[in-house]
Scaffold this active site. Structure first.
Site, PDB file in Angstrom:
ATOM      1  N   CYS A   1       0.838  -1.202   0.000  1.00  0.00           N
ATOM      2  CA  CYS A   1       0.000   0.000   0.000  1.00  0.00           C
ATOM      3  C   CYS A   1       0.880   1.262   0.000  1.00  0.00           C
ATOM      4  CB  CYS A   1      -1.004  -0.055   1.145  1.00  0.00           C
ATOM      5  SG  CYS A   1      -2.421   1.003   0.850  1.00  0.00           S
TER       6      CYS A   1
ATOM      7  N   HIS B   1      -3.612  -5.079   0.564  1.00  0.00           N
ATOM      8  CA  HIS B   1      -2.970  -5.588   1.792  1.00  0.00           C
ATOM      9  C   HIS B   1      -3.036  -7.117   1.798  1.00  0.00           C
ATOM     10  CE1 HIS B   1      -2.464  -1.806   4.081  1.00  0.00           C
ATOM     11  NE2 HIS B   1      -3.413  -1.407   3.264  1.00  0.00           N
TER      12      HIS B   1
ATOM     13  N   GLU C   1      -1.562  -9.195   3.520  1.00  0.00           N
ATOM     14  CA  GLU C   1      -1.442  -9.783   4.864  1.00  0.00           C
ATOM     15  C   GLU C   1      -2.804 -10.151   5.453  1.00  0.00           C
ATOM     16  OE1 GLU C   1      -0.838  -6.653   4.030  1.00  0.00           O
ATOM     17  OE2 GLU C   1      -1.298  -5.215   5.626  1.00  0.00           O
TER      18      GLU C   1
HETATM   19  N1  LIG Z   1      -3.009   1.630   3.893  1.00  0.00           N
HETATM   20  C1  LIG Z   1      -2.130   2.430   3.391  1.00  0.00           C
HETATM   21  O1  LIG Z   1      -0.926   2.158   3.346  1.00  0.00           O
HETATM   22  C2  LIG Z   1      -2.622   3.752   2.857  1.00  0.00           C
HETATM   23  C3  LIG Z   1      -1.602   4.461   1.997  1.00  0.00           C
HETATM   24  C4  LIG Z   1      -1.931   5.920   1.791  1.00  0.00           C
HETATM   25  N2  LIG Z   1      -1.828   6.626   3.025  1.00  0.00           N
HETATM   26  C5  LIG Z   1      -3.315   6.056   1.166  1.00  0.00           C
HETATM   27  O2  LIG Z   1      -4.236   6.446   1.840  1.00  0.00           O
HETATM   28  O3  LIG Z   1      -3.479   5.758   0.012  1.00  0.00           O
END
Ligand SMILES: NC(=O)CC[C@H](N)C(=O)O
Length: 273
Positions: free
Chosen positions: A106, A233, A235
């Protein structure tokens, strides 16, 4: 050192609150067990890698770099806000230049895009709109359908489908060559599609995207043993008997690197069997 132990540098912002990364820690454990390895997580506070820390807290800076360089792979997990971002960019640059296995999750994928844009494309001010709303080179942008005026309910959340744009890419192979994968999301920003052709020319391949074809979901760096960034994600779907493919790939690549480095330091690199 235990030969079955694999050192993973986890470069983040909340490294003194390891529960913040609980799902990532569990996913690393599941993947390591599947590869007959023991994970040894090396917590690196991203801001300790920054040049400013070399002046303000030189010992912390030296230790952070020693820990990063002493690890077999680097993982940058998800995160929000601008603290530690320059340190994460330095870690991603180190992984790219030194061919250290890298997994960006992310925010970690967005960091790869900023790092490549700044240091390979030469766009020195390239940034995410999350950290700099005025940059002319906004390589990571606020998602258009997300409201700028409402604070609640503005995240792209939940399970979404990613289609492989390049079916023979490494990530597709890790998942067992499906046409698409369903993974969970939690973000507000995304890669600006107008920079994709330039970044691809520079070697950062956008191998997965959403159903529109415009929202990038997976990056892979060419000419690197293992460098993957995912907007989702992975995970969250990892289970003890069903490790997450990007994590398994990272551990396998790290193990390979560990073996190569051990052979080189023992002086028998390239020795015939
Ligand atoms: N979950 C995250 O890593 C979010 C990444 C970034 N802050 C976004 O909002 O896109």
């Amino acid at each position: 050192m235990d030969p079955m132990q694999v050192k993973i540098a986890l470069v983040g912002k909340y490294t003194n609150l390891s529960d913040s990364y609980l799902s990532v820690v569990k996913a690393l454990l599941h993947a390591s067990v599947a590869c007959s390895q023991k994970p040894s997580i090396q917590w690196v506070s991203a801001s300790d890698l920054e040049d400013a820390t070399a002046a303000s807290a030189p010992d912390a800076h030296t230790k952070a770099w020693e820990t990063l360089k002493g690890s077999s792979c680097i993982l940058i997990p998800g995160g929000f806000g601008d603290r530690g971002i320059s340190g994460m960019i330095l870690a991603a640059k180190y992984a790219r230049e030194n061919k250290v296995p890298y997994l960006g999750i992310c925010l970690g994928m967005q960091i790869s895009v900023i790092e490549m844009s700044r240091h390979v494309l030469g766009l020195g001010n390239a940034d995410s709109e999350e950290f700099n709303t005025d940059t002319p080179d906004c390589v990571v942008m606020y998602m258009p359908e997300v409201s700028k005026t409402h604070l609640g309910n503005t995240m792209r959340l939940g399970c979404r489908r990613t289609f492989f744009r390049k079916p023979d890419c490494l990530t597709s192979k890790l998942y067992g060559n499906p046409p698409h994968v369903d993974e969970r999301h939690r973000h507000r920003y995304e890669v600006n599609p107008s920079f994709v052709p330039m970044l691809e020319n520079a070697g950062l391949q956008f191998v997965g995207c959403d159903e529109s074809g415009n929202r990038m979901e997976i990056v892979e760096l060419q000419d690197h043993p293992f460098y993957i960034g995912v907007q989702f994600h992975p995970e969250f779907k990892s289970r003890p008997r069903k490790p997450s493919p990007p994590f398994t790939g990272l551990i396998l690549a790290a193990t390979e690197r560990m073996r190569t480095l051990t052979n080189v330091s023992n002086g028998d690199a390239g020795a015939s069997e």
